[in-house]
Design a protein around this motif. Structure first.
Motif, PDB file in Angstrom:
ATOM      1  N   PHE A  34       3.745  28.152  66.613  1.00 25.44           N
ATOM      2  CA  PHE A  34       4.541  28.033  65.393  1.00 25.44           C
ATOM      3  C   PHE A  34       5.998  28.150  65.803  1.00 25.44           C
ATOM      4  O   PHE A  34       6.400  29.150  66.392  1.00 25.44           O
ATOM      5  CB  PHE A  34       4.174  29.115  64.383  1.00 25.44           C
ATOM      6  N   ILE A 119       2.367  31.735  58.743  1.00 29.42           N
ATOM      7  CA  ILE A 119       2.763  30.328  58.779  1.00 29.42           C
ATOM      8  C   ILE A 119       2.745  29.785  57.352  1.00 29.42           C
ATOM      9  O   ILE A 119       2.123  30.393  56.481  1.00 29.42           O
ATOM     10  CB  ILE A 119       1.831  29.509  59.705  1.00 29.42           C
ATOM     11  N   TYR A 123      -0.723  24.852  55.848  1.00 27.41           N
ATOM     12  CA  TYR A 123      -1.565  24.734  57.040  1.00 27.41           C
ATOM     13  C   TYR A 123      -2.946  25.358  56.837  1.00 27.41           C
ATOM     14  O   TYR A 123      -3.846  25.145  57.635  1.00 27.41           O
ATOM     15  CB  TYR A 123      -0.894  25.382  58.247  1.00 27.41           C
ATOM     16  N   SER A 129      -2.722  20.273  55.266  1.00 28.44           N
ATOM     17  CA  SER A 129      -2.059  20.621  56.530  1.00 28.44           C
ATOM     18  C   SER A 129      -1.398  19.435  57.227  1.00 28.44           C
ATOM     19  O   SER A 129      -0.459  19.618  57.994  1.00 28.44           O
ATOM     20  CB  SER A 129      -3.059  21.241  57.502  1.00 28.44           C
ATOM     21  N   LEU A 131      -2.642  18.018  59.589  1.00 28.28           N
ATOM     22  CA  LEU A 131      -3.043  18.136  60.990  1.00 28.28           C
ATOM     23  C   LEU A 131      -4.351  17.390  61.186  1.00 28.28           C
ATOM     24  O   LEU A 131      -5.317  17.622  60.461  1.00 28.28           O
ATOM     25  CB  LEU A 131      -3.246  19.603  61.378  1.00 28.28           C
ATOM     26  N   LEU A 146       3.119  23.967  64.981  1.00 35.90           N
ATOM     27  CA  LEU A 146       3.392  24.024  63.564  1.00 35.90           C
ATOM     28  C   LEU A 146       4.870  24.353  63.323  1.00 35.90           C
ATOM     29  O   LEU A 146       5.485  25.044  64.133  1.00 35.90           O
ATOM     30  CB  LEU A 146       2.508  25.107  62.907  1.00 35.90           C
TER      31      LEU A 146
END
Length: 149
Positions: A34, A119, A123, A129, A131, A146
């Motif tokens: 992060f 975070i 996420y 997210s 991701l 992140l």
């Protein structure tokens, strides 16, 4: 009868499943940072369409113990949506029974409830997210960095 068995076996092979009925799997490792610094501890979830989700741990910035069916078996092969949760302390993951045994309740802090995330909350959910990763059969080394933004 034999024809039905042959058809079932052929269907299993076409769908990419192993003899156990499970999809092909990829072993997963890697890192989660992060803002460029390792995430000290947390959890990670991989969701592949039409497959059982996989969960793993984040310890010292490293992705470990990724499990779908049995310990450390990895993630189903395919495009995975990913979620990451990081908290200041390890969170209990057991479901605790409430006084009404028919209504289980989650303990305080279960999967981050009631705790502050280290975070951004986006996420924490594979659908928000942004991701993703492609999981291949064999070893997969993933890196997620992140950001606050």
């Amino acid at each position: 009868m034999v024809q039905n068995v042959v058809i079932c076996l052929a269907m299993g092979l076409m769908l990419g499943c192993s003899e156990s009925g499970r999809p092909p799997m990829g072993i997963v490792g890697g890192t989660v940072t992060f803002e460029g610094k390792p995430v000290s501890e947390g959890s990670i979830i991989f969701e592949v369409k039409d497959a059982r989700p996989a969960t793993g741990k984040i310890q010292g910035g490293k992705i470990t113990d990724v499990t779908t069916f049995e310990p450390n078996d990895g993630v189903a092969v395919g495009e995975a949506a990913v979620a990451v949760y990081a908290s200041s302390s390890e969170v209990a993951s057991a479901v605790v029974a409430s006084p009404d045994v028919n209504q289980p309740r989650l303990p305080k802090g279960y999967m981050g409830s009631g705790q502050s995330s280290l975070i951004p909350a986006r996420y924490n959910n594979p659908s928000t997210s942004q991701l993703t990763c492609e999981i291949h059969a064999g070893e997969n080394h993933l890196e997620f960095d992140l950001t606050q933004k």
